[in-house]
Scaffold this active site. Structure first.
Site, PDB file in Angstrom:
ATOM      1  N   HIS A   1       0.827  -1.202   0.000  1.00 49.29           N
ATOM      2  CA  HIS A   1       0.000   0.000   0.000  1.00 49.29           C
ATOM      3  C   HIS A   1       0.865   1.257   0.000  1.00 49.29           C
ATOM      4  O   HIS A   1       0.536   2.262  -0.659  1.00 49.29           O
ATOM      5  CB  HIS A   1      -0.914  -0.028   1.226  1.00 49.29           C
ATOM      6  CG  HIS A   1      -1.722   1.210   1.422  1.00 49.29           C
ATOM      7  ND1 HIS A   1      -1.411   2.148   2.390  1.00 49.29           N
ATOM      8  CD2 HIS A   1      -2.819   1.683   0.786  1.00 49.29           C
ATOM      9  CE1 HIS A   1      -2.282   3.134   2.334  1.00 49.29           C
ATOM     10  NE2 HIS A   1      -3.144   2.875   1.375  1.00 49.29           N
TER      11      HIS A   1
ATOM     12  N   GLU B   1       2.048   1.895  -3.474  1.00 48.86           N
ATOM     13  CA  GLU B   1       0.935   2.456  -4.266  1.00 48.86           C
ATOM     14  C   GLU B   1       0.889   3.979  -4.118  1.00 48.86           C
ATOM     15  O   GLU B   1       0.742   4.714  -5.100  1.00 48.86           O
ATOM     16  CB  GLU B   1      -0.384   1.838  -3.821  1.00 48.86           C
ATOM     17  CG  GLU B   1      -1.604   2.407  -4.517  1.00 48.86           C
ATOM     18  CD  GLU B   1      -2.830   2.457  -3.635  1.00 48.86           C
ATOM     19  OE1 GLU B   1      -3.503   3.514  -3.615  1.00 48.86           O
ATOM     20  OE2 GLU B   1      -3.114   1.453  -2.950  1.00 48.86           O
TER      21      GLU B   1
END
Length: 421
Positions: free
Chosen positions: A46, A49
């Site tokens: 994450h 990202e």
């Protein structure tokens, strides 16, 4: 009409031409998610990202934000437990621009230390925001109650301690290991010709080389556990459930119909019995999540503390009723029609079609046509539902997670456990 090409470096490109629309959706799917992390880097998928939007060799973060905004397009990304997706939706005339931007982010993001430190603080704030959303947080606690010590039981966002301390070197090691062509699937759906897609993507993607990595598929061992967290909320947020089915299980459509009957909408048994007839909750529903090698079935309810016992009893009563008495033909047909309608209506959105192509390749290695899915749903029988419910929905295998305003969590555990006896 789906078409697929696999480049020499193992990049999969899937397309679906939809000539009656004016837009195109492009998705770069990376076969990596939070289940690939160990405890030391929990949340790094994450984190990466976020960092992919912070600047490349050719574009600043502001340039990335403005590139598609300037032509009315959309750019976004999301991380799941088993894959990460970066996607754009634009008018068909800006397809080349969308591909150029996504490929630039994917292969040439800079990951500068100052951006990492800045985004570290952003994610720490995101974790705090998440902690303040008990109706979302409880689902991760529930997964953790069933799959504790396994990566599938950890939150995708990670923990504050790990995010605060993770180094650039560890982030880059993870990026170089997983962000290579052998882990990449590109899905394109909209008003675009297949040959145009391939002619644009091949010269960008095929020269890129990478070492394929095989995911260590350690199937989580389910645990039966009750976890409650004390928090000053107005409602108790409750999840109860049991292990489910992996995505390619032969009974996946049988259980999708079962879930729809039990808690999959306004006409479901749980919604009608618990909310409409008795007024005990505002929200109650069930869902089934599938992964490569495991699945999770859950019933969620947001309710007042004094209604816990009754809602638990009513939930298990409906489960037992399906196991003992089965389902009638009217609700069976209604559930089938609901699933078919949801599927076909969702396909009117090019983002959904693009996402479906990418996920199908990652999980199944093929795309199942909607007509075939409808046929499989139509084949489901009441006997299959009853038998599968007996096998899967055994209360003695249920785990439970709850967040609510109480002082004695031990007493709550005793009450909830007693309902399963």
């Amino acid at each position: 009409m789906f078409q697929k090409v696999t480049l020499d470096n193992n990049v999969h490109i899937l397309t679906e031409d939809i000539p009656h629309v004016r837009s195109v959706a492009v998705g770069f799917f990376v076969d990596v998610g939070s289940r690939d992390e160990d405890n030391e880097v929990s949340g790094v998928s994450h984190f990466i990202e976020h960092l992919m939007f912070k600047g490349t060799k050719r574009r600043t973060a502001k340039d990335i934000a403005e590139t598609l905004d300037a032509v009315g397009g959309q750019l976004n990304a999301f991380t799941t437990k088993e894959f990460t997706c970066y996607y754009a939706r634009v008018l068909d005339e800006y397809f080349d621009l969308a591909v150029d931007l996504l490929s630039d982010m994917f292969f040439d993001s800079k990951f500068e230390l100052r951006d990492i430190d800045k985004e570290r603080n952003v994610i720490l704030e995101e974790i705090k925001m998440y902690e303040d959303a008990p109706d979302e947080l409880v689902h991760d606690i529930f997964a953790g109650s069933m799959w504790k010590s396994h990566a599938l039981g950890r939150p995708i966002i990670g923990t504050a301690d790990v995010i605060a301390g993770i180094s650039r070197d560890k982030i880059m090691d993870y990026y170089h290991k997983y962000y290579n062509p052998a882990k990449l699937t590109v899905a394109v759906a909209g008003n675009i010709d297949h040959e145009r897609v391939i002619s644009k993507l091949r010269p960008i993607l095929e020269p890129k080389q990478g070492n394929p990595t095989v995911r260590r598929m350690i199937t989580p061992a389910p645990h039966r556990e009750v976890i409650c967290r004390s928090k000053e909320t107005e409602q108790v947020h409750l999840c109860i459930g049991t292990p489910g089915l992996k995505l390619n299980d032969d009974n996946i459509y049988v259980f999708q119909v079962t879930n729809t009957i039990l808690g999959g909408g306004l006409s479901s048994r749980l919604f009608q019995e618990i909310r409409e007839q008795r007024g005990l909750v505002y929200t109650v529903y069930s869902y089934h999540t599938s992964y490569h090698d495991a699945g999770l079935f859950c019933v969620y309810a947001g309710l007042s503390k004094e209604n816990i016992d009754e809602v638990m009893e009513l939930t298990l009563k409906q489960v037992r009723d399906i196991q003992v008495n089965g389902v009638n033909q009217q609700e069976l047909q209604r559930a089938k029609d609901q699933l078919k309608g949801n599927l076909l209506l969702s396909l009117e959105n090019v983002n959904t079609r693009m996402s479906r192509l990418g996920k199908s390749q990652l999980y199944l290695g093929k795309v199942i046509p909607p007509e075939e899915i409808v046929a499989l749903v139509n084949k489901v029988t009441a006997d299959e539902i009853q038998e599968l419910s007996r096998q899967m929905l055994k209360p003695e295998n249920f785990s439970l997670a709850a967040i609510g305003p109480w002082e004695d969590c031990g007493n709550l555990k005793k009450i909830l456990t007693g309902l399963w006896v």
